[in-house]
Every structure is written in C-alpha cells, then in structure tokens.
Design an enzyme around this catalytic site. Structure first.
Site, PDB file in Angstrom:
ATOM      1  N   ALA A 187       0.855  -1.182   0.000  1.00  0.00           N
ATOM      2  CA  ALA A 187       0.000   0.000   0.000  1.00  0.00           C
ATOM      3  C   ALA A 187       0.894   1.236   0.000  1.00  0.00           C
ATOM      4  O   ALA A 187       2.027   1.189   0.471  1.00  0.00           O
ATOM      5  CB  ALA A 187      -0.901  -0.007   1.228  1.00  0.00           C
ATOM      6  N   THR A 188       0.382   2.322  -0.535  1.00  0.00           N
ATOM      7  CA  THR A 188       1.270   3.479  -0.713  1.00  0.00           C
ATOM      8  C   THR A 188       0.868   4.685   0.121  1.00  0.00           C
ATOM      9  O   THR A 188       1.176   4.722   1.305  1.00  0.00           O
ATOM     10  CB  THR A 188       1.394   3.818  -2.208  1.00  0.00           C
ATOM     11  OG1 THR A 188       0.079   3.890  -2.792  1.00  0.00           O
ATOM     12  CG2 THR A 188       2.170   2.739  -2.944  1.00  0.00           C
ATOM     13  N   THR A 189       0.170   5.671  -0.414  1.00  0.00           N
ATOM     14  CA  THR A 189       0.152   6.991   0.208  1.00  0.00           C
ATOM     15  C   THR A 189      -1.119   7.296   1.008  1.00  0.00           C
ATOM     16  O   THR A 189      -2.235   7.122   0.514  1.00  0.00           O
ATOM     17  CB  THR A 189       0.341   8.072  -0.876  1.00  0.00           C
ATOM     18  OG1 THR A 189       1.498   7.742  -1.641  1.00  0.00           O
ATOM     19  CG2 THR A 189       0.519   9.436  -0.255  1.00  0.00           C
ATOM     20  N   LYS A 220      -7.437   1.631   1.979  1.00  0.00           N
ATOM     21  CA  LYS A 220      -6.318   1.803   2.916  1.00  0.00           C
ATOM     22  C   LYS A 220      -6.671   2.669   4.113  1.00  0.00           C
ATOM     23  O   LYS A 220      -5.833   2.888   4.979  1.00  0.00           O
ATOM     24  CB  LYS A 220      -5.128   2.448   2.184  1.00  0.00           C
ATOM     25  CG  LYS A 220      -4.708   1.722   0.924  1.00  0.00           C
ATOM     26  CD  LYS A 220      -3.640   2.514   0.186  1.00  0.00           C
ATOM     27  CE  LYS A 220      -3.393   1.933  -1.186  1.00  0.00           C
ATOM     28  NZ  LYS A 220      -2.444   2.755  -1.967  1.00  0.00           N
ATOM     29  N   ALA A 224       3.815   4.882  -7.688  1.00  0.00           N
ATOM     30  CA  ALA A 224       3.080   3.937  -6.847  1.00  0.00           C
ATOM     31  C   ALA A 224       1.815   4.548  -6.247  1.00  0.00           C
ATOM     32  O   ALA A 224       1.057   3.852  -5.573  1.00  0.00           O
ATOM     33  CB  ALA A 224       3.976   3.420  -5.726  1.00  0.00           C
TER      34      ALA A 224
END
Length: 278
Positions: A53-55, A86, A228
């Site tokens: 998972a990113t931001t 997320k 990403a």
C-alpha cells in the site's frame, strides 16, 4: 464447564486480566499475532508476492480531521490492485490509514479495531484518543521482527479528541515510535510529495469541505511524482477513500462528492497548464 480437568478452559480464559485483547491473545494464542506469524523463519522477502500500500494523508481543520488514501497497491513495478482500501474506521471517533506491506497492515487494522471494541465492552467506555494512539504504538512495535526482514506495516492514525474538542494526528515508525503531528502529515511512497503539497495548501481555518478538497489535491500532487500513488481515476470512477472525523463521529465522503472535487482540481490544473504555455 465439566468436572474433568482436561475439559476445562485454560486459566488465561478465566482469570481476571487487563482490558487489552492483544495482551490476552499474546497469552492464549501468540502465534495469531501478526508479528509472531513467521517467528524464527528466514524469509526471502524479494520473492514474496506481497502487495504494498502506498500513500495516506491527514490534515486537521477546526473541530476535526480528514484522512485520505489512494487506491493503488503495487508489487515492484506492477500495479497489483486499483481499488484497494487503505483508510478504515478504528472506532466511532478515529480512523487508521495503512502503508507498507498490505496484508500485514490490514491484519494490524483488524486487530486494532478488535482491541478498541474489546476495551469498550470490558470498561464500558471508549478509550481516550491518546490511549488509542499508545495502544497502536505497542502493536506496531510487536511487528518489529518482520519489519527487520523488510515486511513493514506503517499506520497513520487520527481522530476527534472528545476531551479537547479538536482533531489530532499521530504517525509511527517501524519500532513503534509514536509522534503527534501538527496540522497535517502524509506517509507512504508518495508521502514526501503529499507533504510538500499540504505545506502550500493547508490553512488553519479550512472548513470541512475545503479540508476534503485539500487532502484530495495532495494525493493528486503525489501521484504526479510517484508512480506507486494513484490520483482520482475519472474514467473508471475510482476515487481515493476520504473520511472525516469530528464531533458527529466518523463519516466517509461519498464518491459523488469526491468526483466533483476531482473535476474541479483537474479544471484548475488545466488552467494552470494553459497559462504556462501562453
């Protein structure tokens, strides 16, 4: 309970203990804790098909906090998921966003949700926001053995402090360090770009609608520089998860509102590009 000693529950199930479900689980079935799952094993992290998972971004406004997360998950240079969630409700007055190894992070969220629910049932009251942040730090610290092997799960936590009547944000490091952030923060691969955007856009007097738009714009700016991170996908109608927490509790912003904000942001960016060419 039967008379036969072999049929009785283990003592950990019957003796009085703390209101922490995590502490109970550490005694009753420690192998179920995320950080103990691969205890003693040498993992070849490079070969594990583990999405990341990113931001995640969060910012305060008078009387509350907004948290937002993009929907993209990656495995190396590959986009593994376009609709990953997320950002989650931790309880009625707090939210948790995740970055890092997706599977471990989601497991951490579920355990944290259960931890807060268990405390409320045992004590008959909500844990304070400060207490929630401290409990989460302990849980992150328990994942250190996996983090040292490259499987880190880093949360961003925020909520409405009922005692102070304001929104607060807490960030963490892989060893469980807990830090209260002022005004705004972002984590994940695009976090540095999102923080740069928030530094320019955040204002102390944002209204809730403007706070949502600012969080969305920070993700758009992060996606512009970080492969990403995904911004709003108007074609597929895939929008970031954006939530607001205030005196009324946890509210997820509807996709229709996010689509409207995304179109406004794109229109402003198009005007800027046109101005730069003229």
């Amino acid at each position: 309970m039967t008379g036969a000693a072999g049929d009785r529950l283990p003592a950990v199930y019957t003796r009085p203990g703390s209101a922490s479900f995590t502490e109970f689980l550490a005694e009753a079935a420690p192998e179920l804790l995320p950080g103990r799952r691969y205890a003693g094993q040498e993992l070849d992290v490079a070969s594990l098909p583990a999405p990341h998972a990113t931001t995640i971004v969060a910012l305060t406004y008078p009387g509350g906090v907004v948290m937002a997360g993009d929907r993209r998950a990656t495995m190396g240079s590959q986009i593994s998921h376009r609709r990953m969630e997320k950002v989650f409700s931790a309880d009625e007055f707090s939210a948790i966003g995740i970055a890092g190894t997706a599977g471990l992070a989601v497991e951490l969220v579920r355990l944290f949700q259960l931890e807060l629910e268990h405390f409320e049932k045992i004590e008959g009251a909500l844990l304070s926001l400060e207490g929630k942040a401290n409990r989460l730090a302990t849980m992150v610290r328990s994942n250190l053995p996996l983090a040292l092997q490259g499987l880190a799960a880093i949360p961003l936590f925020g909520g409405y402090d009922q005692g102070e009547g304001t929104g607060r944000i807490f960030s963490y490091d892989v060893v469980g360090g807990r830090y209260e952030e002022r005004d705004y923060h972002a984590v994940g691969s695009g976090g540095v770009y999102a923080r740069g955007s928030l530094k320019k856009l955040w204002q102390p007097d944002l209204d809730p609608d403007a706070a949502v738009r600012t969080a969305l714009r920070a993700l758009v700016d992060a996606a512009d520089d970080d492969s990403a991170t995904a911004g709003p996908d108007l074609l597929r109608k895939i929008y970031p998860i954006v939530v607001r927490i205030d005196v009324e509790g946890f509210t997820r912003i509807p996709a229709a509102d996010l689509g409207r904000h995304a179109e406004e942001i794109n229109a402003r960016l198009a005007e800027t590009e046109e101005g730069d060419r003229s």
